[in-house]
Design a protein around this motif. Structure first.
Motif, PDB file in Angstrom:
ATOM      1  N   ASN A   1       0.782  -1.157  -0.033  1.00  0.00           N
ATOM      2  CA  ASN A   1       0.106   0.014   0.174  1.00  0.00           C
ATOM      3  C   ASN A   1       0.825   1.327   0.040  1.00  0.00           C
ATOM      4  O   ASN A   1       1.442   1.503   0.892  1.00  0.00           O
ATOM      5  N   HIS A   2       0.929   1.832  -1.122  1.00  0.00           N
ATOM      6  CA  HIS A   2       1.605   2.940  -1.215  1.00  0.00           C
ATOM      7  C   HIS A   2       1.209   4.417  -0.937  1.00  0.00           C
ATOM      8  O   HIS A   2       1.619   5.411  -0.463  1.00  0.00           O
ATOM      9  N   ASN A   3      -0.088   4.389  -0.330  1.00  0.00           N
ATOM     10  CA  ASN A   3      -0.900   5.373   0.446  1.00  0.00           C
ATOM     11  C   ASN A   3      -0.537   5.552   1.865  1.00  0.00           C
ATOM     12  O   ASN A   3      -1.329   4.711   2.315  1.00  0.00           O
ATOM     13  N   ASN A   4       0.319   6.324   2.277  1.00  0.00           N
ATOM     14  CA  ASN A   4       0.300   6.476   3.843  1.00  0.00           C
ATOM     15  C   ASN A   4      -0.831   6.876   4.662  1.00  0.00           C
ATOM     16  O   ASN A   4      -0.674   7.264   5.947  1.00  0.00           O
ATOM     17  N   GLN A   5      -1.791   7.300   4.179  1.00  0.00           N
ATOM     18  CA  GLN A   5      -3.041   7.877   4.696  1.00  0.00           C
ATOM     19  C   GLN A   5      -3.652   6.606   5.644  1.00  0.00           C
ATOM     20  O   GLN A   5      -4.359   6.826   6.392  1.00  0.00           O
TER      21      GLN A   5
END
Length: 259
Positions: free
Chosen positions: A97-101
């Motif tokens: 998952n490249h979305n650190n949110q």
């Protein structure tokens, strides 16, 4: 005597701080299409759907661990007690998952499985939820660790394999391969995700040995006969062994109060 006291102190310290299943706080979103996760960075492809009944997850880099986290199992539940069950659901890491949110992006099936009965569509409408999660052992009943020969393999020298159905709560951090009956081991390297390869594949039937994390250390697991001499690309072979070890972690940030 001094050595014994030192060893005993170390043992007591390790026991006091050992932590198998630390509880963490994060957020989770979901993919509307399951194939987005099955075709993820771990390289499982359609085989991912057989790992945990389609309950798949992409994890942030600290969970993906440059591919070492592929196949790891987590229990995850959302913090909204009105919509979500206290049991949550179990998921398997198949992608990064490249979305650190959010810490996780789940398959729709896994995301809905966190909900109380009849609340699945309600939790989907939220899109993102606060969650708590912990690492758990993967269990594959009556199923050994399997080795799939990848289509990119080319006899006689190049061999690429993918590991499937890895049990326990561990990471495989190294693999060696040798011809059955010999001790001439060649190391393999992680190509990506759950795929390992070597350009120095031995001839004949092949054996493997795996270094896995176990406790605070590591151990060898030896699969004595895995690939036949006439191994073929695209075929899944039974390793004859399974991993049941538990890798421990420090308890400095563990929280058991809500699980």
């Amino acid at each position: 005597m001094a050595l014994f006291i030192c060893f005993l102190s170390l043992l007591l310290f390790s026991s006091a701080t050992a932590c198998d299943r630390c509880l963490y706080q994060s957020k989770a979103a979901y993919f509307s299409k399951a194939n987005a996760l099955s075709s993820g960075a771990c390289g499982y492809g359609s085989l991912a759907l057989g790992l945990s009944g389609g309950h798949l997850a992409a994890g942030v880099s600290s969970l993906y661990k440059d591919g070492a986290g592929c196949g790891a199992c987590f229990q995850i539940r959302c913090n909204n007690s009105t919509l979500c069950s206290s049991k949550g659901t179990n998921v398997t890491i198949t992608d990064i998952n490249h979305n650190n949110q959010t810490g996780f992006v789940l398959s729709t099936r896994a995301f809905m499985a966190m909900a109380n009965h009849g609340m699945g569509q309600h939790i989907l409408k939220l899109g993102t939820v606060e969650v708590e999660y912990k690492r758990i052992p993967c269990e594959y009943k009556n199923q050994n660790l399997a080795v799939r020969v990848e289509e990119s393999s080319q006899k006689p020298n190049y061999l690429a394999i993918k590991l499937l159905y890895q049990g326990g709560q561990t990471e495989i951090v190294a693999i060696d391969v040798a011809q059955v009956g010999t001790s001439n081991w060649n190391f393999m390297k992680r190509n990506h995700g759950a795929v390992w390869d070597t350009s120095r594949a031995p001839n004949g039937a092949l054996q493997f040995r795996f270094v896995v994390t176990s406790g605070y250390d590591g151990k060898w697991i030896w699969a004595k006969t895995v690939l036949p001499a006439d191994w073929k690309s695209g075929v899944v072979y039974d390793s004859g062994v399974q991993i049941n070890d538990i890798a421990k972690e420090g308890c400095f940030h563990c929280d058991y109060s809500h699980w």
